[in-house]
Enzyme design. Structure first.
Site, PDB file in Angstrom:
ATOM      1  N   THR A   1       0.853  -1.183   0.000  1.00 34.65           N
ATOM      2  CA  THR A   1       0.000   0.000   0.000  1.00 34.65           C
ATOM      3  C   THR A   1       0.893   1.239   0.000  1.00 34.65           C
ATOM      4  OG1 THR A   1      -1.843   1.117   1.128  1.00 34.65           O
ATOM      5  CG2 THR A   1      -0.119   0.242   2.537  1.00 34.65           C
ATOM      6  N   ASN A   2       0.299   2.373  -0.369  1.00 32.36           N
ATOM      7  CA  ASN A   2       0.955   3.669  -0.149  1.00 32.36           C
ATOM      8  C   ASN A   2       0.056   4.571   0.684  1.00 32.36           C
ATOM      9  OD1 ASN A   2       3.504   3.459  -1.436  1.00 32.36           O
ATOM     10  ND2 ASN A   2       2.472   3.538  -3.430  1.00 32.36           N
TER      11      ASN A   2
ATOM     12  N   HIS B   1      -2.214   6.571   6.110  1.00 29.94           N
ATOM     13  CA  HIS B   1      -3.017   6.283   7.309  1.00 29.94           C
ATOM     14  C   HIS B   1      -2.906   4.809   7.683  1.00 29.94           C
ATOM     15  CE1 HIS B   1      -5.104  10.154   7.476  1.00 29.94           C
ATOM     16  NE2 HIS B   1      -5.226  10.077   6.165  1.00 29.94           N
ATOM     17  N   LYS B   2      -3.038   3.932   6.668  1.00 31.11           N
ATOM     18  CA  LYS B   2      -2.948   2.491   6.939  1.00 31.11           C
ATOM     19  C   LYS B   2      -1.556   2.138   7.462  1.00 31.11           C
ATOM     20  CE  LYS B   2      -6.191   0.712   3.490  1.00 31.11           C
ATOM     21  NZ  LYS B   2      -6.300  -0.232   2.373  1.00 31.11           N
TER      22      LYS B   2
ATOM     23  N   ASP C   1      -7.437  -5.422   2.485  1.00 32.99           N
ATOM     24  CA  ASP C   1      -8.577  -4.869   1.789  1.00 32.99           C
ATOM     25  C   ASP C   1      -9.680  -4.722   2.821  1.00 32.99           C
ATOM     26  OD1 ASP C   1      -9.167  -4.020  -0.980  1.00 32.99           O
ATOM     27  OD2 ASP C   1     -10.962  -5.205  -0.628  1.00 32.99           O
TER      28      ASP C   1
ATOM     29  N   GLY D   1     -11.478   8.016   5.184  1.00 35.18           N
ATOM     30  CA  GLY D   1     -12.555   7.229   4.576  1.00 35.18           C
ATOM     31  C   GLY D   1     -13.900   7.441   5.265  1.00 35.18           C
TER      32      GLY D   1
ATOM     33  N   LYS E   1      -9.599   4.041  18.111  1.00 33.57           N
ATOM     34  CA  LYS E   1      -9.621   3.289  16.845  1.00 33.57           C
ATOM     35  C   LYS E   1      -8.444   2.312  16.805  1.00 33.57           C
ATOM     36  CE  LYS E   1      -9.795   3.501  11.841  1.00 33.57           C
ATOM     37  NZ  LYS E   1      -9.455   4.195  10.613  1.00 33.57           N
TER      38      LYS E   1
ATOM     39  N   HIS F   1     -11.149  -2.841  13.073  1.00 32.32           N
ATOM     40  CA  HIS F   1     -11.083  -3.974  12.147  1.00 32.32           C
ATOM     41  C   HIS F   1      -9.642  -4.266  11.720  1.00 32.32           C
ATOM     42  CE1 HIS F   1     -11.663  -0.054  10.475  1.00 32.32           C
ATOM     43  NE2 HIS F   1     -11.268  -0.421   9.276  1.00 32.32           N
TER      44      HIS F   1
HETATM   45  P1  IMP Z   1      -9.168  -0.302   0.671  1.00 33.04           P
HETATM   46  O1  IMP Z   1      -8.886  -1.269   1.733  1.00 33.04           O
HETATM   47  O2  IMP Z   1      -8.061   0.665   0.469  1.00 33.04           O
HETATM   48  O3  IMP Z   1      -9.631  -0.927  -0.605  1.00 33.04           O
HETATM   49  O4  IMP Z   1     -10.324   0.580   1.244  1.00 33.04           O
HETATM   50  C1  IMP Z   1     -11.614   0.566   0.719  1.00 33.04           C
HETATM   51  C2  IMP Z   1     -12.362   1.779   1.168  1.00 33.04           C
HETATM   52  O5  IMP Z   1     -12.610   1.673   2.555  1.00 33.04           O
HETATM   53  C3  IMP Z   1     -11.699   3.135   0.945  1.00 33.04           C
HETATM   54  O6  IMP Z   1     -12.715   4.016   0.538  1.00 33.04           O
HETATM   55  C4  IMP Z   1     -11.204   3.548   2.289  1.00 33.04           C
HETATM   56  O7  IMP Z   1     -11.272   4.925   2.458  1.00 33.04           O
HETATM   57  C5  IMP Z   1     -12.191   2.851   3.202  1.00 33.04           C
HETATM   58  N1  IMP Z   1     -11.521   2.448   4.423  1.00 33.04           N
HETATM   59  C6  IMP Z   1     -10.537   1.523   4.545  1.00 33.04           C
HETATM   60  N2  IMP Z   1     -10.140   1.432   5.826  1.00 33.04           N
HETATM   61  C7  IMP Z   1     -10.917   2.319   6.519  1.00 33.04           C
HETATM   62  C8  IMP Z   1     -10.954   2.712   7.883  1.00 33.04           C
HETATM   63  O8  IMP Z   1     -10.204   2.239   8.746  1.00 33.04           O
HETATM   64  N3  IMP Z   1     -11.881   3.651   8.210  1.00 33.04           N
HETATM   65  C9  IMP Z   1     -12.718   4.203   7.299  1.00 33.04           C
HETATM   66  N4  IMP Z   1     -12.705   3.894   6.017  1.00 33.04           N
HETATM   67  C10 IMP Z   1     -11.805   2.959   5.622  1.00 33.04           C
END
Ligand code: IMP
Length: 193
Positions: A7-8, A11-12, A68, A148, A170, A175
């Site tokens: 990932t880039n 936040h993650k 994901d 997000g 958080k 999750h």
């Molecule tokens: P992905 O895991 O990057 O594919 O995330 C899918 C979608 O879920 C994106 O729109 C992210 O902004 C949202 N998302 C992923 N993790 C979180 C979180 O921890 N909180 C809120 N939104 C999230």
């Protein structure tokens, strides 16, 4: 031990680095100069996590993991689910949250959950780890933390959204944290054997 987090998303990276033991060094895609977009076309959250990690491993041979995440809302039969990232047609969080609030207006049951699937590939073998947090969708976007859908997600046991709560909340119950905890416990066990 060194692992590439495919990932880039800053936040993650921050969230994962905060809970991973310090002897595991986490590098991002840009840290290893991997500039290509990884595919997410499988149609499921699990499948997309696997697809990203397996594609990265097959291209570089480096041990890695990807995550994901999906938001599943009960009254929308689990939507946005696999479409969470592009729910409004773009990645824009404000637009995604607005569409969600609009689509669930009028429903009494606002329960929802975030699910994170981590797929890791170590020496060519894939493994999956899943974490979830249950909660509900608020009536408006609230707070400035997180990213997000955090402004509209209120975890069970709290009255404020993830974006309004202190970041430590958080970090403790999310999750992603739960999935990372399962993943790191497994890694720890593996390195002991
Ligand atoms: P992905 O895991 O990057 O594919 O995330 C899918 C979608 O879920 C994106 O729109 C992210 O902004 C949202 N998302 C992923 N993790 C979180 C979180 O921890 N909180 C809120 N939104 C999230």
């Amino acid at each position: 031990m060194r692992l590439i987090f495919a990932t880039n998303n800053a936040h993650k990276l921050d969230e994962v680095r905060a809970v991973v033991p310090t002897h595991i060094e986490i590098l991002s895609l840009s840290d290893v100069q991997f500039l290509d977009e990884l595919p997410e076309t499988s149609g499921t959250i699990r499948g997309n996590a696997l697809q990203k990690a397996e594609t990265f491993f097959s291209r570089t041979g480096m041990n890695c993991f990807s995550d994901d995440t999906g938001l599943e809302v009960a009254c929308l039969n689990g939507a946005p689910g696999v479409d969470t990232a592009f729910y409004s047609g773009s990645r824009d969080a404000v637009a995604n949250n607005a569409k969600l609030l609009n689509n669930i207006a009028g429903f009494e049951d606002r329960s929802a959950r975030f699910i994170t699937v981590i797929a890791c590939v170590i020496d060519g073998v894939s493994h999956l780890f899943e974490g979830e947090v249950k909660g509900k969708i608020g009536f408006s976007a609230e707070g400035t933390g997180g990213f997000g859908y955090d402004p509209v997600f209120i975890p069970d046991g709290y009255s404020q959204s993830f974006a309004a709560l202190p970041p430590l909340v958080k970090q403790t119950i999310s999750h992603r944290t739960r999935a990372v905890e399962l993943f790191t416990a497994w890694l720890h066990d593996k390195t002991l054997k």
